[in-house]
Design an enzyme around this catalytic site. Structure first.
Site, PDB file in Angstrom:
ATOM      1  N   ALA B 130     -13.801   8.626  63.099  1.00 26.15           N
ATOM      2  CA  ALA B 130     -15.260   8.715  63.162  1.00 26.15           C
ATOM      3  C   ALA B 130     -15.850   8.119  61.891  1.00 26.15           C
ATOM      4  O   ALA B 130     -15.941   8.785  60.870  1.00 26.15           O
ATOM      5  CB  ALA B 130     -15.713  10.170  63.322  1.00 26.15           C
ATOM      6  N   GLY B 131     -16.176   6.840  61.959  1.00 20.80           N
ATOM      7  CA  GLY B 131     -16.786   6.162  60.826  1.00 20.80           C
ATOM      8  C   GLY B 131     -18.276   6.052  61.075  1.00 20.80           C
ATOM      9  O   GLY B 131     -19.044   6.978  60.804  1.00 20.80           O
ATOM     10  N   ILE B 157     -13.047   8.945  51.019  1.00 19.91           N
ATOM     11  CA  ILE B 157     -13.937   9.819  50.254  1.00 19.91           C
ATOM     12  C   ILE B 157     -14.017   9.378  48.800  1.00 19.91           C
ATOM     13  O   ILE B 157     -13.044   9.475  48.044  1.00 19.91           O
ATOM     14  CB  ILE B 157     -13.471  11.292  50.350  1.00 19.91           C
ATOM     15  CG1 ILE B 157     -13.356  11.711  51.812  1.00 19.91           C
ATOM     16  CG2 ILE B 157     -14.449  12.198  49.577  1.00 19.91           C
ATOM     17  CD1 ILE B 157     -14.594  11.451  52.670  1.00 19.91           C
ATOM     18  N   GLN B 279     -27.758 -32.014  43.411  1.00 20.67           N
ATOM     19  CA  GLN B 279     -28.608 -31.280  44.345  1.00 20.67           C
ATOM     20  C   GLN B 279     -27.823 -30.261  45.176  1.00 20.67           C
ATOM     21  O   GLN B 279     -28.349 -29.202  45.522  1.00 20.67           O
ATOM     22  CB  GLN B 279     -29.327 -32.272  45.259  1.00 20.67           C
ATOM     23  CG  GLN B 279     -30.601 -31.709  45.796  1.00 20.67           C
ATOM     24  CD  GLN B 279     -31.358 -32.723  46.637  1.00 20.67           C
ATOM     25  OE1 GLN B 279     -30.828 -33.188  47.646  1.00 20.67           O
ATOM     26  NE2 GLN B 279     -32.544 -33.069  46.215  1.00 20.67           N
ATOM     27  N   GLU B 363     -21.564   3.556  54.127  1.00 21.91           N
ATOM     28  CA  GLU B 363     -22.855   4.221  54.338  1.00 21.91           C
ATOM     29  C   GLU B 363     -23.678   3.499  55.421  1.00 21.91           C
ATOM     30  O   GLU B 363     -24.872   3.250  55.255  1.00 21.91           O
ATOM     31  CB  GLU B 363     -23.602   4.371  53.005  1.00 21.91           C
ATOM     32  CG  GLU B 363     -22.840   5.310  52.079  1.00 21.91           C
ATOM     33  CD  GLU B 363     -23.667   5.831  50.913  1.00 21.91           C
ATOM     34  OE1 GLU B 363     -24.897   5.902  51.033  1.00 21.91           O
ATOM     35  OE2 GLU B 363     -23.050   6.193  49.896  1.00 21.91           O
ATOM     36  N   SER B 366     -23.606  -3.045  58.396  1.00 21.83           N
ATOM     37  CA  SER B 366     -24.780  -3.886  58.678  1.00 21.83           C
ATOM     38  C   SER B 366     -25.149  -3.789  60.159  1.00 21.83           C
ATOM     39  O   SER B 366     -26.328  -3.844  60.527  1.00 21.83           O
ATOM     40  CB  SER B 366     -24.497  -5.330  58.293  1.00 21.83           C
ATOM     41  OG  SER B 366     -24.415  -5.427  56.887  1.00 21.83           O
TER      42      SER B 366
END
Lengths: 322, 380, 249
Positions: B130-131, B157, B279, B363, B366
């Site tokens: 479970a992420g 953790i 450039q 956390e 994306s």
């Protein structure tokens, strides 16, 4: 517009920087068609004083008294200020060293005479008095105008050079009162550094940075310095790490040096370090990173490991000298 | 709209910059290589009051605003984002969660030592299975009447071995699904807790990451945070705050890479001129600068909204998504600008590149941020 | 014992120095301002002395001559532990004007020990400390690399060419400090920053002293010629340069 130059001595003797100071003062006197006076406080040797005539010193006021053995800024300033009045000096010159800086600032306030410290050339004009000085630790220069009749200058070391110009020296007995009660500086102890050549006097400086990896490798710096008769120096991180004593730290917040030749070994060339060495006549950089900014400041560069290049260079110089 | 930082915010920013540049930077490569915990620097961050800096002074915190805190994470991450992640988990998740949802007893006993920086906090949500999907917690906290009995494994953790207090998320009533989840304060020394081996990570290697195993661990009833079944909501609230911190971290990583690339491009010569004059490189730098400026506006806005007590969840998610993604892009370009030098450790950009990757993952990946953002804008 | 630390505001030491195109002014665009590094070390030492001498030092005041935008550096000084701050509301024109403003304040607010940095890293004047002492008619010691307090008395170490002198100088005194006086400047803590909120910066009206000198034209040095690279395996070439060109051997 007479010129007065304060001549510091070290255990009765003068240094090359003293001769530069005299050469400079004599040149200003010539420029302004005035007379140059020197003042020496304490027990300088007579033959040493006579040597100063070689560089154009015409008049000397030598005040001997044991109270001058230890520098007391307030007392010295008082004596110099009386001398300024006595010889009617309009321009008072000190060396831009520890003592010179300490006295020039006091004298400037005492006389209300504009101070320009770290001057690098002869005045650009007499009236108004305009002169060039270094600022931003050598990263720039500026023309400074003095708004007062008198001015106080400190001359950057190796900015002018030593020029011989023999004259007859005239010893003047000045009527100067020594207010010994002003002296509040009591000397408890003197500690001498063990360096063979003083960093601030050195013609050649061999300096090491973090590229040396640790204090145990410093012998390669010392050996090269030995064979060249050079002083050793280091960068800020090196002195912060305690690899070398802080009085060897050269850079913006350490010592500013201006030797004839500066060897930057294993030094990347942080802007603060370069600021402290930029007045050196020649800079030779040795660094393993070809992109290190030190090469931007250097005249000659070698890309290589200092631990290999330095011993090899030392060996070759020894062979050459033979 | 005022884009000027206050005097105090500037001072705090400078303090973090000084710590990062003068201290952390000196051994960051070595710690990264050996995966060594930054004990010395953590101690300094405690002395400077970075741990607990946003907690109300009445709970012994620093009382600083979120923008100041974001500035600290950003500055640290320019040189060493391991320090930032340790700080972020402690402040954004552990301290913030307890300050906002804990009761007075819990705040007195647990928040105060954390706010003083005496005890580090960890946040135990992720599990082996479970992420991103935090609704399926396998770790069980059975209600035994006078205490909860915890069994299960938590993964990834941060500060697992160095923290003193754990904020644990666990399932009490599986039949209620996420509404049966609770949050607890667990003291690390409680019998039955086993800390797994140190994870050998790709980046942020100087931070301390482990799995934690719970075997019949007794947690007192009074250590449950909030009402029964509040745990999932609690975790989501904490992560909402946490995102701003991770966004700030990603921003700092991008800036650290950009400033090194800029310096390098102005020094390194190729084809007779500094490569910045080509450039191909100049445009890359221009794009990096635009991304960083945009990212900064988002993070600072999210922090400012939080300080103004306005909803910040959507902007926070945008900031996290954008900053993490541009951190990856900017660090990639920074390595490219450095060429071969970018691929060796001395120039720092390869490390920043590895560190950037994690900000897209932890956390809330994306992808999860896109879910948050799209749901929010579609429901409006 | 009361200590006064004079602080000036200077461009960060990594600043690339630029001037306006007419060369008449320093171009401060994008410049980050810091406390002059030597002044900051002076303050650090003052704080160390206060902490280690058990109540002997009752107060550390910082003073700055500057406009309102220098207050962030003053605030930093308060955040690391200075007790009181004074800002004399004037543009610092030259060292004499600055020293005169500070002297005026000190005449009515006496201090036992006044600390100044040996120079400011911008104009490198090496002047304010000495001038201040002269205006106040009190002793000054320059190139000070250590200050200790032993049984209530100051023990001052002065760097001289080739060594150092340990001195005993009575107060009131101006000590002009250099590198070595303290190791690292302090980083303000959150607690310190919070405590500084309640400390007031006392703003004093200037007496407006005319400067004795004016900067009329700034110039950057000519860029150095290209560095000549010598391959590491051809040191004989360097020997040749050392002998022929540099004349070092």
């Amino acid at each position: 517009m007479n010129i007065l130059v304060y001549l510091e001595h070290w255990d009765g003797k003068f240094k090359k920087s003293t001769f530069e100071l005299v050469s400079y003062a004599a040149a200003i006197a010539k420029q302004f068609q005035s007379n140059v006076y020197g003042i020496v406080l304490g027990n300088a040797e007579t033959n040493e004083i006579e040597q100063l005539s070689k560089y154009g010193l015409e008049n000397i006021i030598h005040i001997q008294n044991d109270v001058f053995k230890v520098l007391d800024n307030q007392l010295f300033t008082d004596v110099i200020s009386q001398t300024v009045e006595f010889v009617n000096a309009k321009c008072i010159i000190f060396a831009h060293n520890n003592t010179g800086k300490a006295l020039a600032s006091r004298l400037s306030a005492k006389l209300k005479a504009g101070l320009v410290s770290g001057v690098v050339a002869l005045p650009e004009s007499k009236s108004p008095f305009i002169i060039r000085k270094k600022l931003f630790t050598g990263k720039a220069t500026a023309q400074v105008k003095v708004n007062t009749e008198k001015c106080v200058l400190t001359l950057s070391q190796n900015a002018y050079g030593v020029y011989e110009n023999s004259v007859a020296i005239n010893k003047i007995n000045a009527d100067i009162k020594i207010n010994a009660e002003l002296c509040k500086t009591n000397l408890k102890e003197v500690q001498k550094f063990t360096a063979k050549v003083l960093l601030t006097d050195a013609e050649i400086v061999v300096s090491g940075g973090r590229g040396l990896k640790g204090p145990e490798n410093w012998h390669v710096i010392e050996e090269l310095a030995d064979v060249l008769g050079a002083a050793t120096a280091c960068t800020r991180p090196v002195s912060d790490e305690g690899w070398r004593p802080h009085h060897e730290h050269v850079g913006q917040t350490g010592k500013i040096v201006a030797p004839m030749l500066y060897f930057a070994c294993g030094i990347s060339g942080a802007i603060q370090h370069v600021a402290g060495i930029s007045s050196s006549k020649y800079i030779i950089a040795i660094n393993k990173d070809a992109e290190a900014p030190i090469f931007e400041a250097a005249d000659y560069g070698i890309v290589g490991d200092v631990m290999q290049v330095l011993p090899e260079l030392t060996k070759k110089i020894k062979e050459f000298k033979k | 709209m005022n884009f000027e930082l206050t005097e105090e915010q500037k001072l705090i920013q400078q303090a973090a910059r000084d710590l990062a540049e003068r201290e952390a930077l000196l051994d960051v490569i070595e710690r990264d290589e050996k995966a060594e915990y930054p004990y010395k620097h953590v101690q300094r961050m405690k002395e400077l009051g970075f741990f607990g800096m946003t907690v109300d002074p009445k709970y012994d915190g620093g009382g600083m605003d979120s923008l100041s805190y974001v500035l600290v994470l950003e500055e640290l991450s320019k040189h060493d984002s391991s320090l930032a992640v340790i700080l972020s988990v402690h402040n954004s998740l552990a301290c913030w969660g307890l300050e906002n949802f804990g009761n007075e007893y819990q705040k007195e006993k647990y928040l105060k030592p954390m706010a003083r920086g005496e005890v580090i906090g960890a946040f135990l949500l992720s599990e082996p299975e479970a992420g991103s999907d935090a609704t399926h917690q396998k770790t069980l906290a059975e209600d035994m009447g006078d205490h909860y009995l915890v069994n299960g494994i938590k993964n990834w953790i941060t500060s697992a071995s160095t923290a003193g207090y754990y904020i644990l998320i666990a399932q009490t009533k599986p039949e209620l699904k996420h509404k049966g989840i609770n949050a607890f304060i667990v003291e690390k020394d409680t019998p039955g807790i086993t800390i797994g081996p140190h994870e050998n990570k790709m980046g942020m290697r100087s931070s301390d990451t482990h799995s934690v195993m719970f075997t019949n661990v007794k947690v007192p009833k009074e250590n449950r945070i909030g009402e029964e079944g509040f745990g999932f909501k609690f975790a989501m609230k904490c992560l909402e705050v946490g995102r701003i911190g991770i966004a700030a971290q990603a921003l700092g990583i991008a800036e650290g890479a950009y400033m090194r690339a800029l310096k390098y491009a102005k020094e390194r010569k190729a084809f007779g001129t500094e490569i910045a004059n080509h450039q191909a490189i100049a445009f890359k730098l221009a794009d990096m600068a635009v991304k960083i400026e945009t990212a900064k506006l988002l993070v600072y806005k999210a922090a400012t909204l939080k300080d103004l007590h306005q909803p910040f969840g959507l902007i926070g998610a945008m900031a996290k998504r954008y900053c993490a993604d541009i951190a990856m892009e900017v660090t990639t370009d920074a390595v490219q600008i450095h060429g071969g030098y970018g691929y060796v450790k001395e120039y720092h950009v390869e490390r920043l590149f590895r560190e950037a990757k994690l900000t897209q993952i932890y956390e809330g990946t994306s992808e999860i941020q896109r879910i948050v953002i799209s749901r929010s804008i579609l429901n409006e | 014992m009361k200590i006064l630390v004079c602080i000036s505001n200077v461009p960060d030491t990594t600043t690339k120095i630029k001037f306006t195109s007419d060369g008449k002014q320093f171009d401060a665009t994008g410049v980050q301002w810091i406390i002059n590094p030597w002044d900051e070390l002076a303050l650090t030492r003052a704080l160390e002395l206060k902490e280690t001498t058990g109540g002997l030092i009752e107060n550390i005041t910082v003073i700055n001559v500057g406009t309102k935008d220098t207050e962030i550096t003053i605030r930093k000084a308060l955040s690391v532990g200075a007790d009181h701050a004074v800002r004399i509301d004037a543009i610092p024109t030259d060292a004499y004007a600055v020293a005169s403003e500070i002297a005026k304040y000190v005449e009515t607010h006496p201090f036992d020990l006044i600390l100044t940095g040996i120079e400011s890293s911008d104009y490198n004047g090496n002047a304010v400390g000495g001038m201040l002492a002269e205006l106040l008619n009190i002793p000054s010691v320059s190139s000070v690399s250590s200050i200790e307090i032993n049984e209530g008395k100051l023990i001052i170490t002065r760097e001289i060419d080739g060594g150092k002198q340990i001195l005993d100088v009575p107060t009131p005194l101006v000590a002009i400090v250099q590198k070595g006086i303290a190791k690292e400047p302090r980083i303000p803590s959150m607690r310190g920053i919070m405590a500084a909120r309640t400390k007031v910066i006392e703003v004093v009206n200037p007496i407006n002293v005319a400067p004795l000198t004016d900067y009329i034209l700034f110039e950057l040095p000519q860029p150095k010629g290209k560095c000549k690279m010598i391959p590491a395996d051809q040191l004989d070439e360097l020997i040749h340069v050392l002998h022929q060109e540099i004349k070092a051997i």
